[in-house]
Design an enzyme around this catalytic site. Structure first.
Site, PDB file in Angstrom:
ATOM      1  CG  HIS A 173      -0.008  -0.376   2.543  1.00 17.59           C
ATOM      2  ND1 HIS A 173       0.057  -1.448   2.990  1.00 17.59           N
ATOM      3  CD2 HIS A 173       0.172   0.779   3.423  1.00 17.59           C
ATOM      4  CE1 HIS A 173       0.713  -1.378   4.054  1.00 17.59           C
ATOM      5  NE2 HIS A 173       0.787   0.087   4.512  1.00 17.59           N
ATOM      6  CG  HIS A 186       0.895   5.324   4.384  1.00 18.28           C
ATOM      7  ND1 HIS A 186       0.005   5.118   5.404  1.00 18.28           N
ATOM      8  CD2 HIS A 186       1.674   4.277   4.217  1.00 18.28           C
ATOM      9  CE1 HIS A 186       0.567   4.146   5.916  1.00 18.28           C
ATOM     10  NE2 HIS A 186       1.412   3.554   5.352  1.00 18.28           N
TER      11      HIS A 186
HETATM   12  P1  AMP Z   1       1.915   0.403   7.625  1.00 20.72           P
HETATM   13  O1  AMP Z   1       1.754  -1.011   7.372  1.00 20.72           O
HETATM   14  O2  AMP Z   1       2.508   0.635   8.576  1.00 20.72           O
HETATM   15  O3  AMP Z   1       2.515   1.008   6.293  1.00 20.72           O
HETATM   16  O4  AMP Z   1       0.442   1.264   7.801  1.00 20.72           O
HETATM   17  C1  AMP Z   1      -0.741   0.227   7.681  1.00 20.72           C
HETATM   18  C2  AMP Z   1      -1.715   1.326   7.788  1.00 20.72           C
HETATM   19  O5  AMP Z   1      -3.104   0.604   7.769  1.00 20.72           O
HETATM   20  C3  AMP Z   1      -1.700   1.904   9.263  1.00 20.72           C
HETATM   21  O6  AMP Z   1      -1.616   3.221   8.904  1.00 20.72           O
HETATM   22  C4  AMP Z   1      -3.146   1.635   9.662  1.00 20.72           C
HETATM   23  O7  AMP Z   1      -3.863   2.700  10.451  1.00 20.72           O
HETATM   24  C5  AMP Z   1      -4.050   1.303   8.546  1.00 20.72           C
HETATM   25  N1  AMP Z   1      -5.053   0.472   8.658  1.00 20.72           N
HETATM   26  C6  AMP Z   1      -4.949  -0.789   9.268  1.00 20.72           C
HETATM   27  N2  AMP Z   1      -6.049  -1.312   9.482  1.00 20.72           N
HETATM   28  C7  AMP Z   1      -7.266  -0.492   8.840  1.00 20.72           C
HETATM   29  C8  AMP Z   1      -8.573  -0.487   8.366  1.00 20.72           C
HETATM   30  N3  AMP Z   1      -9.241  -1.505   8.962  1.00 20.72           N
HETATM   31  N4  AMP Z   1      -8.810   0.571   7.707  1.00 20.72           N
HETATM   32  C9  AMP Z   1      -8.183   1.466   7.473  1.00 20.72           C
HETATM   33  N5  AMP Z   1      -6.885   1.519   7.504  1.00 20.72           N
HETATM   34  C10 AMP Z   1      -6.202   0.668   8.460  1.00 20.72           C
END
Ligand code: AMP
Length: 137
Positions: free
Chosen positions: A99, A101
């Site tokens: 993903h 951001h």
């Molecule tokens: P990262 O893997 O550290 O790049 O970030 C994963 C991101 O996914 C984090 O910022 C979480 O807040 C976000 N996240 C996790 N679960 C959900 C969800 N159910 N809906 C929206 N965002 C999510």
């Protein structure tokens, strides 16, 4: 196919504030945003991260990032965005489904302390660049 939380969002098994979707990608608000409008762009075809994603899937994700970024910026009245992506736990990846951001930025004070710049000796630059080039042969 890995059954990640993002797959559950794609299948509508978990609620999310979806802002965009096409055949290959989906974009929705981060549940724990850095700032309001913080959006995630995710491929529907599972990849763990940059180390296993195929080029077609990555292209689709980047196309959506490019399309969504101005909408995120203008939607919250920001002046720029950070586009960030974490790959493996060492880099802060928590959800192991590729993903990007998109984080709106209104001014530099929102982030200037979170990514400090460092110096290291010129010899080290030369050595590190050589090691990276060697990996690409
Ligand atoms: P990262 O893997 O550290 O790049 O970030 C994963 C991101 O996914 C984090 O910022 C979480 O807040 C976000 N996240 C996790 N679960 C959900 C969800 N159910 N809906 C929206 N965002 C999510």
């Amino acid at each position: 196919m890995e059954d990640t939380i993002f797959m559950k969002i794609i299948r509508r098994e978990v609620p999310a504030h979806i802002v965009y979707e096409d055949d290959e990608t989906i974009a929705f608000l981060d549940a724990k945003p850095n700032v309001p409008g913080h959006t995630l762009v995710v491929p529907k075809k599972y990849a763990r991260n940059i180390f296993d994603v195929d080029e077609t899937t990555l292209n689709a994700v980047i196309r959506t990032v490019r399309m969504i970024a101005p909408a995120v910026r203008d939607g919250v009245g920001a002046h720029g965005v950070h586009i960030n992506s974490n790959h493996e736990a060492a880099a802060g990846q928590i959800v192991f489904h590729l993903h990007f951001h998109i984080i709106p930025r209104h001014d530099q004070s929102e982030f200037e302390f979170c990514w400090p710049k460092r110096e290291y000796p010129r010899d080290e630059f030369v050595a590190v660049a050589e090691k990276i080039r060697a990996q690409l042969i």
